[in-house]
Design a protein around this motif. Structure first.
Motif, PDB file in Angstrom:
ATOM      1  N   LYS A  26       0.955  -1.026  -0.235  1.00 36.24           N
ATOM      2  CA  LYS A  26      -0.142  -0.449  -0.064  1.00 36.24           C
ATOM      3  C   LYS A  26       1.195   0.923   0.343  1.00 36.24           C
ATOM      4  O   LYS A  26       0.660   2.154  -0.440  1.00 36.24           O
ATOM      5  N   ARG A  27       1.951   1.425   1.146  1.00 36.97           N
ATOM      6  CA  ARG A  27       2.646   2.160   1.208  1.00 36.97           C
ATOM      7  C   ARG A  27       3.705   2.307  -0.601  1.00 36.97           C
ATOM      8  O   ARG A  27       3.615   3.713  -0.936  1.00 36.97           O
ATOM      9  N   ASN A 100       8.006   6.288   9.467  1.00 40.31           N
ATOM     10  CA  ASN A 100       6.794   5.912   9.890  1.00 40.31           C
ATOM     11  C   ASN A 100       6.802   4.594  10.343  1.00 40.31           C
ATOM     12  O   ASN A 100       7.469   3.914  10.108  1.00 40.31           O
ATOM     13  N   ALA A 102       3.965   1.524  10.780  1.00 42.78           N
ATOM     14  CA  ALA A 102       2.443   1.431  10.548  1.00 42.78           C
ATOM     15  C   ALA A 102       1.979   0.593  11.727  1.00 42.78           C
ATOM     16  O   ALA A 102       1.364   0.484  11.636  1.00 42.78           O
ATOM     17  N   SER A 103       2.823   0.137  12.346  1.00 42.80           N
ATOM     18  CA  SER A 103       2.343  -0.444  13.581  1.00 42.80           C
ATOM     19  C   SER A 103       1.352   0.650  15.109  1.00 42.80           C
ATOM     20  O   SER A 103       1.269  -0.151  15.802  1.00 42.80           O
ATOM     21  N   GLN A 111       2.551   9.927   9.834  1.00 46.30           N
ATOM     22  CA  GLN A 111       2.039   8.819   9.491  1.00 46.30           C
ATOM     23  C   GLN A 111       1.688   9.379   8.011  1.00 46.30           C
ATOM     24  O   GLN A 111       1.444  10.321   7.551  1.00 46.30           O
ATOM     25  N   PHE A 112       0.657   8.082   7.776  1.00 49.79           N
ATOM     26  CA  PHE A 112       0.228   7.894   6.322  1.00 49.79           C
ATOM     27  C   PHE A 112      -1.184   8.722   5.994  1.00 49.79           C
ATOM     28  O   PHE A 112      -2.262   7.987   6.925  1.00 49.79           O
ATOM     29  N   SER A 126      -6.208  12.718   8.340  1.00 47.56           N
ATOM     30  CA  SER A 126      -5.538  12.087   8.787  1.00 47.56           C
ATOM     31  C   SER A 126      -6.177  12.266  10.536  1.00 47.56           C
ATOM     32  O   SER A 126      -6.611  13.149  10.763  1.00 47.56           O
ATOM     33  N   THR A 127      -5.929  10.782  12.277  1.00 42.58           N
ATOM     34  CA  THR A 127      -6.813  10.907  12.389  1.00 42.58           C
ATOM     35  C   THR A 127      -5.396  10.618  14.016  1.00 42.58           C
ATOM     36  O   THR A 127      -6.401  10.129  14.637  1.00 42.58           O
ATOM     37  N   GLY A 129      -4.094   8.233  14.387  1.00 44.61           N
ATOM     38  CA  GLY A 129      -3.917   6.594  15.107  1.00 44.61           C
ATOM     39  C   GLY A 129      -5.181   6.381  15.188  1.00 44.61           C
ATOM     40  O   GLY A 129      -5.775   5.181  15.828  1.00 44.61           O
ATOM     41  N   PRO A 132      -8.255   4.948  12.215  1.00 46.25           N
ATOM     42  CA  PRO A 132      -7.647   4.333  10.233  1.00 46.25           C
ATOM     43  C   PRO A 132      -9.080   4.641   9.787  1.00 46.25           C
ATOM     44  O   PRO A 132      -9.562   4.645   8.643  1.00 46.25           O
ATOM     45  N   LYS A 136     -10.779   6.432   6.303  1.00 47.60           N
ATOM     46  CA  LYS A 136     -11.165   6.112   4.893  1.00 47.60           C
ATOM     47  C   LYS A 136     -12.684   6.303   5.234  1.00 47.60           C
ATOM     48  O   LYS A 136     -13.315   6.707   3.843  1.00 47.60           O
ATOM     49  N   LYS A 139     -13.047   9.887   4.024  1.00 46.94           N
ATOM     50  CA  LYS A 139     -12.447  10.061   2.560  1.00 46.94           C
ATOM     51  C   LYS A 139     -12.768   9.450   1.219  1.00 46.94           C
ATOM     52  O   LYS A 139     -13.129  10.059   0.238  1.00 46.94           O
TER      53      LYS A 139
HETATM   54  C1  LIG Z   1      -0.422   4.846  12.134  1.00 46.72           C
HETATM   55  C2  LIG Z   1      -1.279   4.441  10.766  1.00 46.72           C
HETATM   56  C3  LIG Z   1      -0.180   3.551  10.122  1.00 46.72           C
HETATM   57  C4  LIG Z   1       0.898   5.101   9.042  1.00 46.72           C
HETATM   58  O1  LIG Z   1       0.553   5.850   8.938  1.00 46.72           O
HETATM   59  O2  LIG Z   1       2.017   4.073   8.281  1.00 46.72           O
HETATM   60  C5  LIG Z   1      -1.982   3.198  11.309  1.00 46.72           C
HETATM   61  C6  LIG Z   1      -1.859   2.427  11.762  1.00 46.72           C
HETATM   62  C7  LIG Z   1      -3.251   0.693  11.677  1.00 46.72           C
HETATM   63  N1  LIG Z   1      -4.110   0.720  11.403  1.00 46.72           N
HETATM   64  C8  LIG Z   1      -4.439  -0.430  11.061  1.00 46.72           C
HETATM   65  C9  LIG Z   1      -5.151  -1.604  10.291  1.00 46.72           C
HETATM   66  C10 LIG Z   1      -6.134  -0.575   9.947  1.00 46.72           C
HETATM   67  N2  LIG Z   1      -5.840   0.593   8.885  1.00 46.72           N
HETATM   68  C11 LIG Z   1      -6.922   0.669   7.988  1.00 46.72           C
HETATM   69  C12 LIG Z   1      -7.029   1.212   7.439  1.00 46.72           C
HETATM   70  C13 LIG Z   1      -5.642   2.263   6.900  1.00 46.72           C
HETATM   71  N3  LIG Z   1      -4.812   3.092   7.947  1.00 46.72           N
HETATM   72  C14 LIG Z   1      -4.279   4.132   7.399  1.00 46.72           C
HETATM   73  C15 LIG Z   1      -3.508   4.767   8.116  1.00 46.72           C
HETATM   74  C16 LIG Z   1      -2.502   4.582   8.695  1.00 46.72           C
HETATM   75  N4  LIG Z   1      -3.178   3.493  10.161  1.00 46.72           N
HETATM   76  C17 LIG Z   1      -1.703   5.615  10.391  1.00 46.72           C
HETATM   77  C18 LIG Z   1      -2.646   6.518  11.202  1.00 46.72           C
HETATM   78  C19 LIG Z   1      -3.743   7.215  10.497  1.00 46.72           C
HETATM   79  C20 LIG Z   1      -4.741   8.239  10.391  1.00 46.72           C
HETATM   80  O3  LIG Z   1      -5.117   7.719  12.080  1.00 46.72           O
HETATM   81  O4  LIG Z   1      -5.373   8.361  10.411  1.00 46.72           O
HETATM   82  C21 LIG Z   1      -5.310   4.488   6.245  1.00 46.72           C
HETATM   83  C22 LIG Z   1      -5.673   5.626   6.428  1.00 46.72           C
HETATM   84  C23 LIG Z   1      -3.772   4.969   4.830  1.00 46.72           C
HETATM   85  C24 LIG Z   1      -3.274   3.624   4.670  1.00 46.72           C
HETATM   86  O5  LIG Z   1      -1.998   2.805   4.821  1.00 46.72           O
HETATM   87  O6  LIG Z   1      -2.598   3.418   3.296  1.00 46.72           O
HETATM   88  C25 LIG Z   1      -5.764   3.959   6.035  1.00 46.72           C
HETATM   89  C26 LIG Z   1      -7.382   3.124   5.174  1.00 46.72           C
HETATM   90  C27 LIG Z   1      -7.016   4.691   4.090  1.00 46.72           C
HETATM   91  C28 LIG Z   1      -8.029   4.390   2.421  1.00 46.72           C
HETATM   92  O7  LIG Z   1      -8.070   3.373   2.442  1.00 46.72           O
HETATM   93  O8  LIG Z   1      -8.033   4.835   1.285  1.00 46.72           O
HETATM   94  C29 LIG Z   1      -7.409  -0.291   8.926  1.00 46.72           C
HETATM   95  C30 LIG Z   1      -9.120  -0.499   7.664  1.00 46.72           C
HETATM   96  C31 LIG Z   1      -9.221  -0.988   6.510  1.00 46.72           C
HETATM   97  O9  LIG Z   1      -7.936  -0.957   6.043  1.00 46.72           O
HETATM   98  O10 LIG Z   1     -10.087  -1.373   5.894  1.00 46.72           O
HETATM   99  C32 LIG Z   1      -7.118  -0.972   9.597  1.00 46.72           C
HETATM  100  C33 LIG Z   1      -8.592  -1.873  10.210  1.00 46.72           C
HETATM  101  C34 LIG Z   1      -9.774  -1.765  11.293  1.00 46.72           C
HETATM  102  C35 LIG Z   1      -8.684  -0.831  12.393  1.00 46.72           C
HETATM  103  O11 LIG Z   1      -7.848  -1.716  13.121  1.00 46.72           O
HETATM  104  O12 LIG Z   1      -8.504   0.214  12.877  1.00 46.72           O
HETATM  105  C36 LIG Z   1      -3.596  -0.899  13.175  1.00 46.72           C
HETATM  106  C37 LIG Z   1      -4.292  -1.940  13.366  1.00 46.72           C
HETATM  107  C38 LIG Z   1      -3.458  -3.436  13.334  1.00 46.72           C
HETATM  108  C39 LIG Z   1      -3.789  -4.916  13.826  1.00 46.72           C
HETATM  109  O13 LIG Z   1      -4.383  -5.061  14.318  1.00 46.72           O
HETATM  110  O14 LIG Z   1      -2.684  -5.098  13.525  1.00 46.72           O
HETATM  111  C40 LIG Z   1      -2.506   0.060  13.183  1.00 46.72           C
HETATM  112  C41 LIG Z   1      -1.358  -0.061  13.690  1.00 46.72           C
HETATM  113  C42 LIG Z   1      -1.867   1.013  15.118  1.00 46.72           C
HETATM  114  O15 LIG Z   1      -3.044   0.271  15.852  1.00 46.72           O
HETATM  115  O16 LIG Z   1      -1.618   1.927  15.718  1.00 46.72           O
END
Ligand SMILES: C[C@@]1(CC(=O)O)c2cc3[nH]c(cc4nc(cc5[nH]c(cc(n2)[C@H]1CCC(=O)O)[C@@](C)(CC(=O)O)[C@@H]5CCC(=O)O)C(CC(=O)O)=C4CCC(=O)O)c(CCC(=O)O)c3CC(=O)O
Ligand SMILES: NC(=O)C1=CN([C@@H]2O[C@H](COP(=O)(O)OP(=O)(O)OC[C@H]3O[C@@H](n4cnc5c(N)ncnc54)[C@H](O)[C@@H]3O)[C@@H](O)[C@H]2O)C=CC1
Length: 203
Positions: A26-27, A100, A102-103, A111-112, A126-127, A129, A132, A136, A139
């Motif tokens: 994705k990145r 960055n 991702a965890s 952050q992305f 952005s939220t 963390g 996410p 989405k 967006k």
């Molecule tokens: C810190 C960050 C990483 C960074 O900055 O690199 C991060 C971290 C983590 N994400 C997790 C889970 C999910 N992430 C998504 C979706 C997205 N996540 C994205 C960004 C970010 N996610 C950054 C913070 C951004 C912010 O807060 O605004 C988006 C916006 C952009 C992108 O990733 O491209 C993209 C949507 C955009 C799109 O689709 O367009 C979904 C929903 C889904 O996929 O449907 C889930 C499942 C639901 C849930 O768990 O909430 C977990 C737990 C993992 C686990 O449990 O194993 C962690 C780790 C933790 O818990 O912190």
């Protein structure tokens, strides 16, 4: 944590992604829009990442992470599924690189966001963390509100503004034109064309 929004040009910058799984992919999809030099380090890769290497978009190093891998990186992305490896990447990251993680949003310096691109227009959510999933969701709403027509509209706004900068008009007159072209009617390509003709006549 208090993050600020910032647009960054990564052309010619060295980016190292640690981990070759789904998040890494994705990145890469986002980073490939720049002309950065991307290296991905991982014992295993998603097939799509190997395909991108074959196509010349990045370099894959098929191995476990070692601290030296990131010594000269501008941006380091942690995208492994192993918390201990993630910790060693954090510890080895150069003091002045962008990091960055991702965890964990708080562990990195960047952050992305969830982003909608319409040519020169970027709308990023952005939220920090918090949710996410909400990022989405918002967006999706914004991508419907600001549809593909906005790409051509942005080019129109850009061209109009460049013409106005060169035109011999007062600040107030330029400002008036810049305000007028924000009207919804200029989403129509014919209206854009007419306005550009009118602005060219001012030169
Ligand atoms: C810190 C960050 C990483 C960074 O900055 O690199 C991060 C971290 C983590 N994400 C997790 C889970 C999910 N992430 C998504 C979706 C997205 N996540 C994205 C960004 C970010 N996610 C950054 C913070 C951004 C912010 O807060 O605004 C988006 C916006 C952009 C992108 O990733 O491209 C993209 C949507 C955009 C799109 O689709 O367009 C979904 C929903 C889904 O996929 O449907 C889930 C499942 C639901 C849930 O768990 O909430 C977990 C737990 C993992 C686990 O449990 O194993 C962690 C780790 C933790 O818990 O912190
Ligand atoms: N949108 C987001 O930002 C999301 C972030 N995450 C976070 O990202 C992490 C990774 O998720 P996925 O990509 O789905 O996992 P994944 O299992 O698809 O990929 C993990 C990658 O890490 C590599 N890896 C393992 N040990 C390594 C080492 N020593 N050196 C280098 N690479 C190594 C593996 O070979 C694999 O390619 C999750 O554990 C979670 O913390 C998860 C979901 C969404």
């Amino acid at each position: 944590m208090a993050s600020i929004p910032l647009m960054v040009n990564l052309d010619k910058k060295k980016i190292v992604i640690v981990g070759g799984g789904r998040v890494a992919l994705k990145r890469i999809a986002v980073l490939n829009k720049s002309e950065a030099f991307i290296t991905v380090i991982s014992p295993h890769f998603q097939p799509e990442i190997k395909a991108l290497e074959k196509a010349g978009f990045l370099t894959c190093l098929e191995k476990a992470f070692a601290p030296d891998d990131i010594s000269d990186a501008f941006l380091v992305i942690i995208a492994t599924d192993n918390p201990e490896v993630n910790e060693s990447v954090r510890n080895a990251a150069p003091a002045n690189c962008l990091l960055n993680d991702a965890s964990s949003a708080e562990s990195g310096s960047v952050q992305f966001p969830a982003a909608v691109k319409r040519g020169r227009l970027t709308i990023a959510v952005s939220t920090e963390g918090a949710s996410p999933k909400f990022a989405k969701h918002l967006k999706k709403e914004l991508s419907e509100r600001y549809n593909e027509d906005y790409e051509a509209y942005m080019e129109f706004l850009f061209t109009a503004r460049q013409l106005l900068k060169k035109a011999d008009l007062s600040f107030e007159e330029k400002d008036m034109h810049l305000q007028i072209i924000l009207s919804k009617s200029y989403l129509d390509p014919r209206e854009q064309e007419k306005k550009l003709l009118q602005l060219r006549d001012l030169l």
